[in-house]
Design a protein around this motif. Structure first.
Motif, PDB file in Angstrom:
ATOM      1  N   GLN A 225      -3.995 -12.242 -10.521  1.00  0.00           N
ATOM      2  CA  GLN A 225      -4.256 -10.946  -9.905  1.00  0.00           C
ATOM      3  C   GLN A 225      -4.020 -10.996  -8.392  1.00  0.00           C
ATOM      4  OE1 GLN A 225      -8.381  -9.695  -9.969  1.00  0.00           O
ATOM      5  NE2 GLN A 225      -9.142 -11.757  -9.543  1.00  0.00           N
ATOM      6  N   PRO A 226      -3.604  -9.871  -7.808  1.00  0.00           N
ATOM      7  CA  PRO A 226      -3.487  -9.799  -6.347  1.00  0.00           C
ATOM      8  C   PRO A 226      -4.864  -9.680  -5.708  1.00  0.00           C
ATOM      9  CG  PRO A 226      -2.963  -7.673  -7.310  1.00  0.00           C
ATOM     10  CD  PRO A 226      -3.172  -8.614  -8.456  1.00  0.00           C
ATOM     11  N   LEU A 227      -5.010 -10.224  -4.526  1.00  0.00           N
ATOM     12  CA  LEU A 227      -6.306 -10.220  -3.832  1.00  0.00           C
ATOM     13  C   LEU A 227      -6.386  -9.034  -2.873  1.00  0.00           C
ATOM     14  CD1 LEU A 227      -6.572 -14.065  -3.131  1.00  0.00           C
ATOM     15  CD2 LEU A 227      -7.446 -12.753  -5.089  1.00  0.00           C
ATOM     16  N   THR A 228      -6.362  -7.830  -3.442  1.00  0.00           N
ATOM     17  CA  THR A 228      -6.395  -6.626  -2.610  1.00  0.00           C
ATOM     18  C   THR A 228      -7.780  -6.388  -2.017  1.00  0.00           C
ATOM     19  OG1 THR A 228      -6.807  -5.302  -4.583  1.00  0.00           O
ATOM     20  CG2 THR A 228      -4.521  -5.533  -3.890  1.00  0.00           C
ATOM     21  N   GLY A 229      -8.828  -6.721  -2.771  1.00  0.00           N
ATOM     22  CA  GLY A 229     -10.191  -6.554  -2.270  1.00  0.00           C
ATOM     23  C   GLY A 229     -10.604  -5.094  -2.171  1.00  0.00           C
ATOM     24  N   ALA A 230     -11.831  -4.896  -1.730  1.00  0.00           N
ATOM     25  CA  ALA A 230     -12.393  -3.549  -1.632  1.00  0.00           C
ATOM     26  C   ALA A 230     -11.673  -2.687  -0.623  1.00  0.00           C
ATOM     27  CB  ALA A 230     -13.879  -3.640  -1.285  1.00  0.00           C
ATOM     28  N   ASN A 231     -11.062  -3.295   0.395  1.00  0.00           N
ATOM     29  CA  ASN A 231     -10.382  -2.539   1.450  1.00  0.00           C
ATOM     30  C   ASN A 231      -8.915  -2.266   1.152  1.00  0.00           C
ATOM     31  OD1 ASN A 231     -12.734  -2.504   3.033  1.00  0.00           O
ATOM     32  ND2 ASN A 231     -12.262  -4.537   3.891  1.00  0.00           N
ATOM     33  N   GLN A 262     -12.509  -3.030 -15.456  1.00  0.00           N
ATOM     34  CA  GLN A 262     -12.636  -4.424 -15.038  1.00  0.00           C
ATOM     35  C   GLN A 262     -11.789  -4.710 -13.801  1.00  0.00           C
ATOM     36  OE1 GLN A 262     -11.498  -6.286 -18.736  1.00  0.00           O
ATOM     37  NE2 GLN A 262     -13.612  -6.848 -19.216  1.00  0.00           N
ATOM     38  N   ALA A 263     -10.604  -4.127 -13.745  1.00  0.00           N
ATOM     39  CA  ALA A 263      -9.741  -4.327 -12.582  1.00  0.00           C
ATOM     40  C   ALA A 263     -10.354  -3.713 -11.325  1.00  0.00           C
ATOM     41  CB  ALA A 263      -8.359  -3.727 -12.848  1.00  0.00           C
ATOM     42  N   LEU A 264     -10.969  -2.534 -11.483  1.00  0.00           N
ATOM     43  CA  LEU A 264     -11.647  -1.913 -10.346  1.00  0.00           C
ATOM     44  C   LEU A 264     -12.831  -2.749  -9.880  1.00  0.00           C
ATOM     45  CD1 LEU A 264     -11.616   1.866 -11.387  1.00  0.00           C
ATOM     46  CD2 LEU A 264     -10.510   0.875  -9.368  1.00  0.00           C
ATOM     47  N   GLN A 265     -13.588  -3.282 -10.814  1.00  0.00           N
ATOM     48  CA  GLN A 265     -14.723  -4.128 -10.463  1.00  0.00           C
ATOM     49  C   GLN A 265     -14.269  -5.405  -9.773  1.00  0.00           C
ATOM     50  OE1 GLN A 265     -16.703  -4.649 -14.225  1.00  0.00           O
ATOM     51  NE2 GLN A 265     -17.781  -2.688 -14.110  1.00  0.00           N
ATOM     52  N   ALA A 266     -13.109  -5.909 -10.158  1.00  0.00           N
ATOM     53  CA  ALA A 266     -12.597  -7.124  -9.530  1.00  0.00           C
ATOM     54  C   ALA A 266     -12.327  -6.914  -8.045  1.00  0.00           C
ATOM     55  CB  ALA A 266     -11.316  -7.577 -10.240  1.00  0.00           C
ATOM     56  N   ARG A 267     -11.985  -5.698  -7.647  1.00  0.00           N
ATOM     57  CA  ARG A 267     -11.752  -5.430  -6.225  1.00  0.00           C
ATOM     58  C   ARG A 267     -13.012  -5.654  -5.394  1.00  0.00           C
ATOM     59  NH1 ARG A 267      -8.450   0.036  -5.103  1.00  0.00           N
ATOM     60  NH2 ARG A 267      -8.686  -0.837  -3.022  1.00  0.00           N
ATOM     61  N   MET A 268     -14.158  -5.426  -6.004  1.00  0.00           N
ATOM     62  CA  MET A 268     -15.417  -5.601  -5.271  1.00  0.00           C
ATOM     63  C   MET A 268     -15.705  -7.065  -4.970  1.00  0.00           C
ATOM     64  SD  MET A 268     -16.383  -2.499  -4.843  1.00  0.00           S
ATOM     65  CE  MET A 268     -14.621  -2.123  -4.748  1.00  0.00           C
ATOM     66  N   THR A 269     -15.069  -7.970  -5.727  1.00  0.00           N
ATOM     67  CA  THR A 269     -15.283  -9.403  -5.499  1.00  0.00           C
ATOM     68  C   THR A 269     -14.040 -10.083  -4.941  1.00  0.00           C
ATOM     69  OG1 THR A 269     -14.700  -9.819  -7.825  1.00  0.00           O
ATOM     70  CG2 THR A 269     -17.045  -9.566  -7.289  1.00  0.00           C
ATOM     71  N   GLY A 270     -13.140  -9.293  -4.361  1.00  0.00           N
ATOM     72  CA  GLY A 270     -11.972  -9.864  -3.699  1.00  0.00           C
ATOM     73  C   GLY A 270     -10.697  -9.851  -4.502  1.00  0.00           C
ATOM     74  N   GLY A 272      -8.280  -7.640  -7.619  1.00  0.00           N
ATOM     75  CA  GLY A 272      -7.681  -6.315  -7.598  1.00  0.00           C
ATOM     76  C   GLY A 272      -6.488  -6.156  -8.503  1.00  0.00           C
ATOM     77  N   PHE A 273      -5.634  -5.190  -8.157  1.00  0.00           N
ATOM     78  CA  PHE A 273      -4.462  -4.865  -8.959  1.00  0.00           C
ATOM     79  C   PHE A 273      -3.397  -4.266  -8.057  1.00  0.00           C
ATOM     80  CE2 PHE A 273      -7.652  -1.505  -9.048  1.00  0.00           C
ATOM     81  CZ  PHE A 273      -6.946  -0.402  -8.590  1.00  0.00           C
ATOM     82  N   GLU A 274      -2.205  -4.084  -8.610  1.00  0.00           N
ATOM     83  CA  GLU A 274      -1.086  -3.529  -7.860  1.00  0.00           C
ATOM     84  C   GLU A 274      -1.218  -2.006  -7.790  1.00  0.00           C
ATOM     85  OE1 GLU A 274       0.017  -7.411  -9.656  1.00  0.00           O
ATOM     86  OE2 GLU A 274      -0.844  -5.552 -10.441  1.00  0.00           O
ATOM     87  N   SER A 275      -1.462  -1.481  -6.603  1.00  0.00           N
ATOM     88  CA  SER A 275      -1.647  -0.034  -6.453  1.00  0.00           C
ATOM     89  C   SER A 275      -0.307   0.688  -6.550  1.00  0.00           C
ATOM     90  CB  SER A 275      -2.313   0.282  -5.116  1.00  0.00           C
ATOM     91  OG  SER A 275      -1.448  -0.054  -4.049  1.00  0.00           O
ATOM     92  N   LYS A 276      -0.370   1.921  -7.018  1.00  0.00           N
ATOM     93  CA  LYS A 276       0.843   2.707  -7.198  1.00  0.00           C
ATOM     94  C   LYS A 276       1.530   2.999  -5.870  1.00  0.00           C
ATOM     95  CE  LYS A 276       2.512   6.867  -9.557  1.00  0.00           C
ATOM     96  NZ  LYS A 276       2.126   8.051 -10.375  1.00  0.00           N
ATOM     97  N   SER A 277       0.747   3.158  -4.811  1.00  0.00           N
ATOM     98  CA  SER A 277       1.332   3.485  -3.507  1.00  0.00           C
ATOM     99  C   SER A 277       2.130   2.320  -2.916  1.00  0.00           C
ATOM    100  CB  SER A 277       0.223   3.897  -2.531  1.00  0.00           C
ATOM    101  OG  SER A 277      -0.716   2.840  -2.374  1.00  0.00           O
ATOM    102  N   CYS A 278       1.706   1.091  -3.198  1.00  0.00           N
ATOM    103  CA  CYS A 278       2.387  -0.090  -2.639  1.00  0.00           C
ATOM    104  C   CYS A 278       3.465  -0.646  -3.566  1.00  0.00           C
ATOM    105  CB  CYS A 278       1.372  -1.183  -2.328  1.00  0.00           C
ATOM    106  SG  CYS A 278       0.114  -0.708  -1.124  1.00  0.00           S
ATOM    107  N   TYR A 279       3.309  -0.419  -4.857  1.00  0.00           N
ATOM    108  CA  TYR A 279       4.275  -0.938  -5.835  1.00  0.00           C
ATOM    109  C   TYR A 279       4.802   0.258  -6.626  1.00  0.00           C
ATOM    110  CZ  TYR A 279       2.002  -5.407  -4.739  1.00  0.00           C
ATOM    111  OH  TYR A 279       1.486  -6.515  -4.100  1.00  0.00           O
ATOM    112  N   SER A 280       5.512   1.126  -5.938  1.00  0.00           N
ATOM    113  CA  SER A 280       5.908   2.416  -6.511  1.00  0.00           C
ATOM    114  C   SER A 280       6.877   2.282  -7.686  1.00  0.00           C
ATOM    115  CB  SER A 280       6.534   3.302  -5.424  1.00  0.00           C
ATOM    116  OG  SER A 280       7.642   2.642  -4.829  1.00  0.00           O
TER     117      SER A 280
END
Length: 577
Positions: A225-231, A262-270, A272-280
């Protein structure tokens, strides 16, 4: 370390062994640093030896009984004074699901044997394990330990060379400890891009190529998974790497083996996932797959159900359903089918990942390749696929296969992901009996070897660990052993007919069955089924030899007869079940 330090009683006479599918027998029990040996000394029986690798012991239970009150087949007058008092019964529950009972005269000897088994079956030092001592006759340690390497795989895939390259950015394992030294990546992604992308992926597992589809040039990539994090952090190099994968195509797919929640919850612990805006150019698909503790508990419940002696069908079916094991099989096959459909039918490249990228990711990519790739369905191709996607790709065998279904130890990192893979492959083998070049016997052998083996293939969790601990220099490779002529004959499918077509498994509940050959392998019913299948196998093999000797210039008659053989196999199997 001296193994003798853990052996207070090396051998005991007059031990009674009770094991599945055999009558009780009396003989001599002997324990060594790696094995438990039982020699049957009964008159007229001939000398038979049971050899059990101690690493195969999953749990051991002790009980006390009074021999004078015992009315079993070996309770006769004239027993020695040593046996006239209390004795100990040791129950050994194995990782291959066997359950053995040893009636040992003398409580002290019984306890000594039990303590030795408990200690020697749980040694942590890799160099102390049996593969470092195993030296089969007539076979030397090979210069090339495995079947292949990323370098050899790349050189054989000439279609890759225009757009893909072999990178040694991980030659010192600094970028990703769980990857091999060389990986295949897009040609337009330099090593500096890979290093920065690795820092943006959990465990450094940046996207690498694992499969190239020759029919349309699409690929399967895998990562963590990518480490996008909460921010919502970004990594331009990671985005560039994935753009280079599709290289002008309209779209690629990301199959995430977690639910969206689960992917959304993973962002809270550092994570994440590939967002549509960054990986269009990439469309994300979530397919939740259980892993870790949930999968291990599912196996435990299934084995408990298979050991139910109540003979109550409703209770058995309820326990089977509550284990959810077949649901995990269904999810794995359907997700792999989705991946194969994206590549084969829709013509899109796919990136697969979950969290760490070392479990369900490898499961799905392997099954998808079996569905699409004819070479992966051959005996040699399947073993090479397992080596590339599990051994070289960093599946943590040492942690995942530390215990099976019987252990009383607290669950840590155990998870039967590899066993789930083999079960899914068996479902494919059952649904497409002509399409796979290997037999069920190979899957059973691999399921056993993953938990306890004479070979070093499944000892460690990464290429780095195997090299550092001397596994590749001092042990034999299981996959190479399985391809020797005698073994190849044993594990080949005599009904095999190659096909270039993809094989699409049915995942309807009624199409999936319990893998009786494994989960019920120590029952009389499974033994009858095994004997019937072996007899059919021998008949087909002999028929093939006869057909070739009579008509060497043509193999057409073989193709005409095979459907009849398959029908006989199915009918005989149904009768045995």
């Amino acid at each position: 370390m001296e193994f003798s330090e853990h052996i207070k009683t090396a051998n005991v006479e007059d031990v009674v062994l009770r094991q599945p599918l055999h009558p009780p027998s009396r003989g001599t029990l002997c324990i060594t640093g790696h094995h438990l040996l039982f020699s049957d000394r009964e008159q007229g029986s001939g000398r038979k030896v049971l050899l059990l690798l101690l690493r195969n012991v999953d749990a051991i239970e002790k009980s006390v009984e009074n021999l004078l009150a015992h009315s079993g087949p070996f309770c006769t007058e004239g027993l020695s004074q040593r046996m006239s008092g209390s004795s100990g019964t040791i129950t050994i529950k194995c990782k291959d699901l066997r359950v053995l009972h040893l009636d040992i005269p003398g409580m002290e000897q019984s306890l000594n044997i039990a303590r030795s088994i408990e200690t020697l079956s749980c040694l942590d030092g890799v160099s102390e394990m049996y593969p470092f001592f195993y030296r089969p006759s007539g076979v030397g340690l090979q210069d090339q330990w495995g079947l292949s390497s990323p370098e050899k795989h790349y050189s054989q895939m000439r279609e890759l060379h225009d757009r893909w390259r072999l990178s040694t950015v991980n030659r010192d394992y600094r970028v990703c400890p769980s990857y091999p030294p060389a990986v295949i990546v897009p040609k337009h992604a330099g090593d500096d891009v890979l290093e920065k992308a690795a820092k943006f992926r959990q465990g450094g597992r940046f996207p690498v190529l694992c499969y190239y589809h020759r029919k349309n040039g699409m690929v399967i990539m895998r990562s963590s998974q990518p480490l996008t994090g909460a921010n919502g952090k970004r990594c331009m190099e990671d985005e560039h790497l994935l753009r280079a994968v599709i290289d002008g195509s309209d779209r690629g797919f990301v199959i995430d083996t977690r639910s969206g929640q689960q992917a959304l919850q993973a962002r809270m612990t550092g994570g994440g996932f590939e967002s549509k805006s960054c990986y269009s150019s990439w469309k994300r698909l979530h397919r939740q797959m259980e892993r870790g503790k949930a999968l291990q508990e599912s196996l435990i419940k299934l084995v408990e159900a298979c050991g139910d002696q109540s003979h109550n069908m409703d209770r058995w079916l309820s326990k089977l359903e509550n284990s959810k094991w077949l649901s995990h099989v269904q999810t794995a096959l359907s997700t792999a089918g989705l991946l194969a459909e994206c590549v084969e039918r829709d013509g899109h490249s796919v990136l697969v990942h979950g969290s760490e990228g070392t479990d369900s990711t490898l499961l799905i990519s392997t099954l998808a390749q079996l569905i699409m790739d004819p070479w992966a369905r051959t005996l040699e191709g399947f073993l090479a696929l397992l080596e590339r996607e599990w051994v070289q790709a960093g599946h943590p065998f040492r942690q995942r296969c530390a215990h099976s279904a019987y252990s009383h130890a607290r669950l840590q990192q155990e998870s039967p992901v590899f066993l789930l893979l083999l079960d899914c492959v068996w479902q494919l083998w059952r649904q497409f009996p002509l399409a796979l070049g290997f037999s069920e016997a190979l899957l059973l052998r691999l399921a056993t070897e993953a938990y306890a083996s004479d070979y070093g293939t499944f000892l460690c969790s990464s290429h780095q660990e195997r090299c550092a601990l001397g596994v590749t220099d001092n042990t034999h490779c299981l996959f190479r052993a399985l391809l020797r002529p005698r073994e190849r004959d044993c594990y080949s499918n005599p009904l095999y007919e190659p096909t270039e077509l993809a094989i699409w498994p049915s995942v309807h509940p009624q199409a999936l069955q319990l893998w009786r050959g494994f989960f019920l392998r120590w029952t009389p019913q499974a033994r009858h089924l095994e004997e019937a299948q072996e007899e059919i196998r021998n008949m087909v093999t002999e028929w093939g030899k006869l057909a070739l000797s009579r008509c060497p210039e043509s193999t057409q008659r073989r193709e005409d007869v095979q459907p009849e053989h398959v029908e006989h196999l199915r009918r005989d199997t149904t009768q045995v079940q």
